[in-house]
Design an enzyme around this catalytic site. Structure first.
Site, PDB file in Angstrom:
ATOM      1  N   TYR A 135      19.587   8.722   7.892  1.00 26.11           N
ATOM      2  CA  TYR A 135      19.619   7.261   7.909  1.00 26.11           C
ATOM      3  C   TYR A 135      20.920   6.760   8.539  1.00 26.11           C
ATOM      4  O   TYR A 135      22.003   6.951   7.985  1.00 26.11           O
ATOM      5  CB  TYR A 135      19.486   6.687   6.498  1.00 26.11           C
TER       6      TYR A 135
ATOM      7  N   SER B 100       7.745   3.386   2.062  1.00 26.57           N
ATOM      8  CA  SER B 100       7.124   2.318   2.846  1.00 26.57           C
ATOM      9  C   SER B 100       5.986   1.649   2.076  1.00 26.57           C
ATOM     10  O   SER B 100       4.859   1.557   2.567  1.00 26.57           O
ATOM     11  CB  SER B 100       6.612   2.848   4.191  1.00 26.57           C
ATOM     12  N   PRO B 101       6.246   1.152   0.870  1.00 29.01           N
ATOM     13  CA  PRO B 101       5.171   0.578   0.052  1.00 29.01           C
ATOM     14  C   PRO B 101       4.609  -0.741   0.562  1.00 29.01           C
ATOM     15  O   PRO B 101       3.621  -1.227   0.023  1.00 29.01           O
ATOM     16  CB  PRO B 101       5.850   0.390  -1.312  1.00 29.01           C
TER      17      PRO B 101
ATOM     18  N   GLY C  28      -0.080   1.645   8.529  1.00 29.25           N
ATOM     19  CA  GLY C  28       0.122   2.606   9.609  1.00 29.25           C
ATOM     20  C   GLY C  28       1.423   3.367   9.411  1.00 29.25           C
ATOM     21  O   GLY C  28       1.907   3.524   8.286  1.00 29.25           O
ATOM     22  N   PHE C  29       1.997   3.827  10.505  1.00 28.08           N
ATOM     23  CA  PHE C  29       3.261   4.547  10.456  1.00 28.08           C
ATOM     24  C   PHE C  29       4.347   3.629  11.005  1.00 28.08           C
ATOM     25  O   PHE C  29       4.630   3.615  12.191  1.00 28.08           O
ATOM     26  CB  PHE C  29       3.180   5.848  11.259  1.00 28.08           C
TER      27      PHE C  29
ATOM     28  N   GLU D 277       4.065   0.459  11.425  1.00 30.45           N
ATOM     29  CA  GLU D 277       3.475  -0.497  12.369  1.00 30.45           C
ATOM     30  C   GLU D 277       3.781  -1.934  11.980  1.00 30.45           C
ATOM     31  O   GLU D 277       3.749  -2.833  12.817  1.00 30.45           O
ATOM     32  CB  GLU D 277       1.965  -0.291  12.461  1.00 30.45           C
TER      33      GLU D 277
END
Length: 305
Positions: free
Chosen positions: A52, A215-216, A220-221, A223
């Site tokens: 990160y 990513s709650p 998509g990934f 998106e």
């Protein structure tokens, strides 16, 4: 904030983890206010990774919280290693070196939890076991886990690693539900029946491994965010309806939807907005009904058999 037991460890952790992937986008003052707001909410579990900001996020966090021995005892720190540019690396040398650098950036002597960040197909589990033993005996890492691994990958690792794996970070949101959907469509001839992860949801429940959804709010990934998106009108109408019932925001309901699952998950939120942070923390107070949970699931376009 309500707390939960992390895996088989003795750690009691907040039901919502604060992801620090974007904290380097805040200046020093903004980061200080954000971290303080999290602590005021009881959200003292901070999730990091050496990837990160190429380490800048860990540095900004340590600076923002004013890390010292007294501060360190008030927070729970988790970080991840194993992703390198264009490759993954679970070698003993890389794990040990990564942890030393993480500790230096976070200005601490130990991590509460270290996760292996995504699978490395060249992993030699004997090397991982040696690295974990050295990190544990030196006191640099107290608990271990994985990220984005399926049951057989975890079992392969556990054949050599003696430490319990207490967590598995996996992508999961109302619009990314493959680990749930395949369980509804067992033995059916449709795309939803495809088991894409080896039954990782039930595996983690059987082995007391805490699932940490990442990513709650994404579909998509990476998106985009489904909240307020014109791509999910029915879902947003239902979220608005349920949010109004409880007198909270749709952000709160999206996290409460994950917390309602009996797997006792710990969502990792990635916001750097203090208002949204507080909304996420309120989710621990909400217990959706079975009817509400299924209505939200169907509103996202999921079809029950």
């Amino acid at each position: 904030m309500r707390t939960m037991k992390l895996g088989t460890s003795s750690l009691r952790v907040p039901v919502v983890a604060v992801g620090c992937m974007r904290i380097n986008q805040l200046d020093k003052s903004e980061a200080e206010h954000f971290v303080q707001a999290a602590l005021e909410e009881g959200a003292n579990f901070f999730d990091h990774a050496d990837i990160y900001g190429s380490g800048a996020c860990e540095e900004r966090f340590a600076e923002a919280i004013g890390m010292n021995d007294n501060v360190r005892e008030t927070v729970i720190l988790q970080s991840k290693c194993g992703i390198r540019h264009g490759m993954f690396d679970f070698s003993k040398a890389h794990i040990l070196s990564s942890v030393d650098q993480i500790l230096k950036r976070l200005r601490t002597d130990y991590l509460d939890i270290l996760l292996l960040h995504r699978p490395d197909t060249l992993m030699e589990p004997e090397e991982v076991a040696e690295a974990f033993d050295l990190l544990e005996t030196s006191g640099k890492v107290r608990h271990f886990g994985v990220s984005n691994q399926n049951p057989t990958q975890i079992q392969l690792l556990k054949k050599w690693v003696k430490q319990p794996l207490v967590a598995n970070q996996l992508q999961l949101s109302i619009t990314n539900t493959t680990m749930i959907t395949s369980g509804f469509n067992v033995n059916m001839e449709n795309d939803a029946a495809v088991n894409r992860d080896g039954g990782i949801l039930d595996f983690c429940r059987l082995h007391d491994i805490t699932i940490q959804p990442w990513s709650p709010f994404q579909y998509g990934f990476f998106e985009g965010v489904f909240l307020g998106s014109d791509k999910f009108p029915e879902l947003n109408r239902k979220l608005d309806e349920v949010a109004e019932t409880y007198g909270v925001s749709t952000t709160t309901i999206a996290i409460a939807w994950l917390l309602r699952h009996p797997a006792h998950m710990q969502p990792v939120i990635g916001t750097t907005n203090i208002g949204r942070l507080r909304d996420c923390c309120k989710a621990g107070e909400i217990h959706l009904t079975r009817e509400e949970w299924y209505a939200i699931y169907r509103a996202a376009g999921n079809v029950l058999p």
